[in-house]
Write an enzyme that holds these catalytic residues in place. Structure first.
Site, mmCIF file in Angstrom:
data_model
loop_
_atom_site.group_PDB
_atom_site.id
_atom_site.type_symbol
_atom_site.label_atom_id
_atom_site.label_comp_id
_atom_site.label_asym_id
_atom_site.label_seq_id
_atom_site.Cartn_x
_atom_site.Cartn_y
_atom_site.Cartn_z
ATOM 1 N N ASP A 177 0.839 -1.201 0.000
ATOM 2 C CA ASP A 177 0.000 0.000 0.000
ATOM 3 C C ASP A 177 0.880 1.259 0.000
ATOM 4 O O ASP A 177 2.084 1.199 0.289
ATOM 5 C CB ASP A 177 -0.877 -0.049 1.262
ATOM 6 N N ASP A 192 -10.831 2.176 -3.066
ATOM 7 C CA ASP A 192 -11.360 1.864 -1.736
ATOM 8 C C ASP A 192 -12.883 1.905 -1.738
ATOM 9 O O ASP A 192 -13.515 1.527 -0.757
ATOM 10 C CB ASP A 192 -10.838 2.869 -0.701
HETATM 11 C C1 DGJ Z 1 -5.819 1.828 2.138
HETATM 12 C C2 DGJ Z 1 -6.199 0.650 1.298
HETATM 13 O O1 DGJ Z 1 -6.696 1.050 0.062
HETATM 14 C C3 DGJ Z 1 -7.191 -0.222 2.056
HETATM 15 O O2 DGJ Z 1 -7.590 -1.300 1.268
HETATM 16 C C4 DGJ Z 1 -6.534 -0.684 3.325
HETATM 17 O O3 DGJ Z 1 -5.469 -1.527 3.016
HETATM 18 C C5 DGJ Z 1 -6.056 0.501 4.139
HETATM 19 N N1 DGJ Z 1 -5.225 1.375 3.359
HETATM 20 C C6 DGJ Z 1 -5.285 0.049 5.341
HETATM 21 O O4 DGJ Z 1 -4.745 1.081 6.053
#
Ligand code: DGJ
Length: 707
Positions: A448, A518
C-alpha cells in the site's frame, strides 16, 4: 511486421496493422510523418507529404510541423523532449542526425548535439501483434562538463489535418478513480499530469485520441506510460491544425545530473493504434497480460479482512474469518493493516514492522499454518514507504523522510513519506521485506502507499540535486520490487495506493493485481470498473464483495448484485463474514463456484462494454474466450414499472450456433437481434454463460480476428 528505410530518409516501423513513419529532415530533425493504418507499398510511404508548412516570416517552417523528438533552443515552441543546462551555462541544443541502428523489432535513431556534447538515442520497439510501439529516449553526456537535464520525455509524435480531435483521459479522487473525460482538442495546450510523487487518484498516465471513433470503429491512438512517479502528457494544437503529442516524466520540478559518460534511459511510453474502442482495449488488455504482467496464471479468489476488522486484528478473530472464508470457497486469505507495531489506528506504528504480540501472541506463524491447513494461500498487507511520527522508526530516524530545513512537516493520514532516495532507507525496506518473506510462508503481499509527497526536500543533498528525488524514489521502489521478486519468485504482489492511486504499466510489470478503489459500493464500482476497462484489463482489477449497507454511502443492494459487480474482475470478498447469515454464506459459496467456472473467460477473454451503468441504463459486460461467452448484467433502478432491457452481443461467430439457456441461437442472431433481460427489482443481477454448440458450415467464414 518490419522496420525499414525508404527513399527520402524515411524510417517505417510496422506492426500488424499500424505504421509509424519518421523522416530525417534536412536539418537533422526527426519529423513525424505518419501514424496510421499500414500502407501496402514502399512507394506509398515514399509519397507521404512533408508536414512542414511555410507560412510567413513570422513562423519558422520548422515551427509548423510535428516531431518525434522536439529539441529546445531553435524555433520550436512545443514541449521539448529534452532540455538541459551544462555547467558552463550552455543551455541551447543543436541536434544533428548521426545514424540509425536496428534489429527486427527495435529501431534507434541517434542524434548528437555538439553544443552540450550530448548524444541521444530515440528508441522505438514494436509489439506487432498488439499494434503497440514502445517509445523512450536514452541520453548520454559525452562531454567533460556535467549537464543537468530539466526535461526528459519519452515520446513525441503528431497528428495533422484532423479536425475535431477528442482527448480521452481519466480524472478522479480517492473513492472515485478512473472517471473517463472527453475533451475537444482546441488550439493551445492541454496537459494531464501528476505532481504528487505517485501516479495519483486524480489522473492516470493513459490517453486516447480520436476523431469519430465508437466502440466498433474509427481510428484511435492511445498511450500508456510505464512509470509510477510524476508524469505528464501534453497535447498541443497550433492554428494550422498540427497537434504535437508528447509525454513522459513530468518536467515540473524535475532535474537529473549527468556527469561525463553517464546515461539516463527514460521509462517507456507505449503508443497503440486501434480501430474502435473495443479493439483498443482488447489489444491493450492482451498486451498487458502477455507482455507487461509478470505471470500468465489466473488470479485466485481472495478474502481480505480490512473492512471486517479494520485495525482490530487478532489471531482468534482472523481464524474465525479464515474458517468462514474457506467455507465459501475463497482461495487466498489476506490480513490487512494492523498486525504490527502499535498499529491500533492509523495514528501510530507505521515503520515498526514487527508482529504485535498482543494481537498475535505466538507471532504470525500459527495463523499462517492454520490458513494453509484450510487449503488457502496466505497474504499480508504492508506500507513500507511510510512512517507515522508516532513510531520507533521515526523516533530513531527523523531525517529519513522528505523534509526541508525549518519547514513544517506536513502529515497526511498521520504519516510521512520515507525518502527512498537515501541508500540506507532503500536497504532498510529491502531487508525488512526480505526478512518478512524469508521467515514466513507468505504467498501474497498487498503493498500500500497512502499519501502524496509534501515538502519535497533532501536537506543533505546538494541544491542542484534536490529535484532528483522524484525519480530516485521510483527507481528505488522498482529496484526493491525487482530484488524481492528475484529472491522470492513465488510471491505475488498487489499494488495499492489508498485504492487506485498507483496504477500504471510500471507498477503492473512488477505486480499481479491492483486494488482499483477503496470504494466498494457495487454501483459506484460499476462506473469505475467500466471506465477502467478502457485502459486496463479485468484480471489485474481486484474487486471485493463487502457488507451491506456499504461503509462509504450506506447503500444496501442485494448480495447477488454485489457479486456480479465484483465478478467483472478478479473476485475478492471483503465483508465481515461473521455477520453474514447462513443463507448469505450459502449464496456466496454458489457465486464463488460460478466465478471459478467463468474465471478463465473473465480473466483471459476479450471484454466488450455492451452497456454502461446509470440509474436509467443497465451494466452489461461481455467476456468471450474460445470456450464460452459470459454476460455479467445488472439492471438499472426500476423506474415507472420498466421491467426489461435489451442489448446486442459483439464479435461472435455469426455462423456459430450458441446454447443460450434452453434456446439455440446463432451468433448472427445474438449480434443483430440481441437479447432481452427481464427484471423485477432494482439492480437485479444476472450471470449468463453462452457456449458455442456447432457451426453451420454452409455459412461463409466471417469471424473477425482479434488478439
Ligand atoms: C488503504 C487501502 O486502500 C485499504 O484497502 C486498506 O489496506 C487501508 N489502506 C489500510 O490502512
Amino acid at each position: 511486421m518490419a522496420i525499414f528505410e525508404v527513399a527520402g530518409r524515411r524510417f517505417v516501423i510496422e506492426g500488424k496493422r499500424v505504421a509509424h513513419v519518421v523522416t530525417i529532415g534536412a536539418n537533422g530533425k526527426l519529423i513525424h510523418t505518419y501514424f496510421g493504418a499500414k500502407l501496402p507499398y514502399r512507394d506509398d510511404y515514399e509519397a507521404l507529404p512533408s508536414p512542414i508548412v511555410a507560412h510567413s516570416s513570422f513562423e519558422s517552417p520548422d515551427g509548423v510541423a510535428t516531431y518525434d523528438f522536439v529539441p529546445f533552443g531553435e524555433m520550436l515552441y512545443t514541449e521539448p523532449t529534452l532540455k538541459s543546462e551544462r555547467e558552463d551555462g550552455q543551455r541551447i541544443h543543436q541536434f544533428q542526425f548521426e545514424r540509425s541502428e536496428q534489429t527486427e523489432t527495435k529501431l534507434t535513431l541517434w542524434l548528437f548535439d555538439p553544443l552540450q556534447e550530448m548524444r541521444v538515442g530515440v528508441q522505438y520497439e514494436v509489439f506487432a501483434d498488439y499494434d503497440i510501439i514502445g517509445r523512450s529516449i536514452v541520453v548520454e553526456n559525452t562531454g567533460r562538463l556535467p549537464v543537468r537535464l530539466t526535461a526528459a520525455q519519452s515520446f513525441a509524435m503528431g497528428r495533422w489535418h484532423q479536425p475535431n480531435l477528442k482527448l480521452h483521459h481519466f480524472a478522479g479522487m480517492w473513492t472515485g478513480e478512473f472517471k473517463k473525460q472527453i475533451t475537444p482538442v482546441t488550439p493551445g495546450r492541454q496537459t494531464i499530469e501528476s505532481r504528487r510523487g505517485v501516479t495519483s487518484h486524480q489522473a492516470n498516465p493513459w490517453f486516447a485520441l480520436e476523431q469519430d471513433a465508437t466502440e466498433d470503429r474509427g481510428e484511435v491512438i492511445y498511450g500508456h506510460f510505464a512509470y509510477s512517479g510524476n508524469w505528464a502528457i501534453h497535447v498541443e494544437q497550433d492554428a494550422f491544425g498540427f497537434v504535437q503529442l508528447s509525454g513522459g516524466m513530468n518536467p515540473f520540478d524535475f532535474s537529473w545530473k549527468l556527469s561525463h559518460q553517464q546515461q539516463l534511459t527514460t521509462p517507456t511510453f507505449y503508443i497503440g493504434y486501434a480501430n474502435g474502442f473495443a479493439d483498443m482495449s482488447a489489444h491493450a488488455h492482451a498486451f498487458q497480460r502477455n507482455v507487461i504482467m509478470p505471470r500468465a496464471t489466473e488470479r485466485p479468489v481472495l478474502y481480505n479482512s480490512w473492512e471486517a476488522t479494520y485495525f482490530d486484528v487478532t489471531e482468534s478473530g482472523q481464524r474465525e474469518l479464515v474458517d468462514l472464508a474457506a467455507g465459501i470457497g475463497c482461495e487466498l486469505f489476506v490480513v490487512d493493516d494492523g498486525w504490527f507495531g502499535e498499529r491500533n489506528s492509523d495514528q501510530a506504528g507505521l515503520g515498526d514492522w514487527h508482529v504485535n504480540r498482543e494481537k498475535f501472541p505466538n507471532g504470525l506463524e500459527p495463523l499462517i499454518s492454520y490458513v494453509k491447513q484450510q487449503g488457502l494461500q496466505f497474504g499480508l498487507w504492508v506500507e513500507p514507504e511510510m512512517v507515522n511520527p508516532d513510531s520507533d522508526l521515526y523516533r530513531s530516524h527523523p531525517d529519513w523522510i522528505y523534509h526541508a530545513r525549518d519547514a513544517v512537516r506536513t502529515t497526511s493520514r498521520n504519516q510521512y513519506v520515507l525518502n527512498l532516495g537515501l541508500p540506507e532507507v532503500e536497504q532498510f525496506i529491502l531487508e525488512m521485506m526480505d526478512d518478512l518473506l524469508t521467515r514466513h510462508a507468505i504467498d501474497y503481499i498487498k503493498w500500500d502507499m497512502n499519501r502524496a509527497f509534501s515538502e519535497p526536500g533532501v536537506p543533505k543533498d546538494q541544491t542542484d540535486r534536490q529535484q532528483e528525488l522524484w525519480k530516485r524514489h521510483v527507481d528505488a521502489l522498482y529496484r526493491i520490487f525487482d530484488e524481492l521478486r528475484r529472491l522470492h519468485p513465488t510471491v505475488d504482489f498487489e499494488a495499492c495506493a489508498g485504492g487506485g492511486g498507483r496504477i500504471d504499466l510500471g507498477i503492473l510489470s512488477r505486480t499481479e493485481q491492483v486494488w482499483t478503489s477503496d470504494n466498494t459500493d457495487p454501483l459506484d464500482r460499476l462506473q469505475i470498473q467500466h471506465d477502467f476497462s478502457y485502459a486496463y484489463n479485468a484480471k489485474m482489477m481486484s474487486c471485493w464483495v463487502t457488507d451491506g449497507p456499504n461503509w462509504l454511502n450506506g447503500r444496501n443492494v442485494p448480495l447477488a448484485t454485489r457479486f456480479v459487480s465484483s465478478m467483472q474482475g478478479t473476485l475478492g470478498i471483503g465483508g465481515n463474514l461473521s455477520e453474514w447469515s447462513t443463507d448469505e454464506l450459502a449464496e456466496a459459496k454458489g457465486w464463488i463456484e460460478t466465478y471459478q467456472a467463468i474465471r478463465p473467460t473473465v480473466q483471459r477473454g476479450i471484454q466488450y462494454r455492451l452497456s454502461a451503468f446509470t440509474q436509467q441504463t443497465p451494466s452489461v459486460m461481455q467476456y468471450t474466450s474460445e470456450e464460452e461467452t459470459v454476460l455479467l448484467a445488472i439492471a438499472p433502478l426500476r423506474q415507472y414499472g420498466a421491467h426489461q432491457y435489451h442489448f446486442k452481443l459483439k464479435r461472435l461467430d455469426p455462423a456459430m450456433r450458441y446454447q443460450v439457456e434452453d434456446r439455440t441461437l446463432s451468433g448472427a442472431y445474438l449480434m443483430q437481434q440481441g437479447l432481452t433481460f427481464s427484471y423485477t427489482t432494482d439492480y437485479e443481477a444476472r450471470c449468463l454463460r453462452i457456449q458455442p454448440v456447432h457451426r453451420a458450415l454452409s455459412l461463409l467464414e466471417s469471424k473477425e480476428t482479434i488478439v
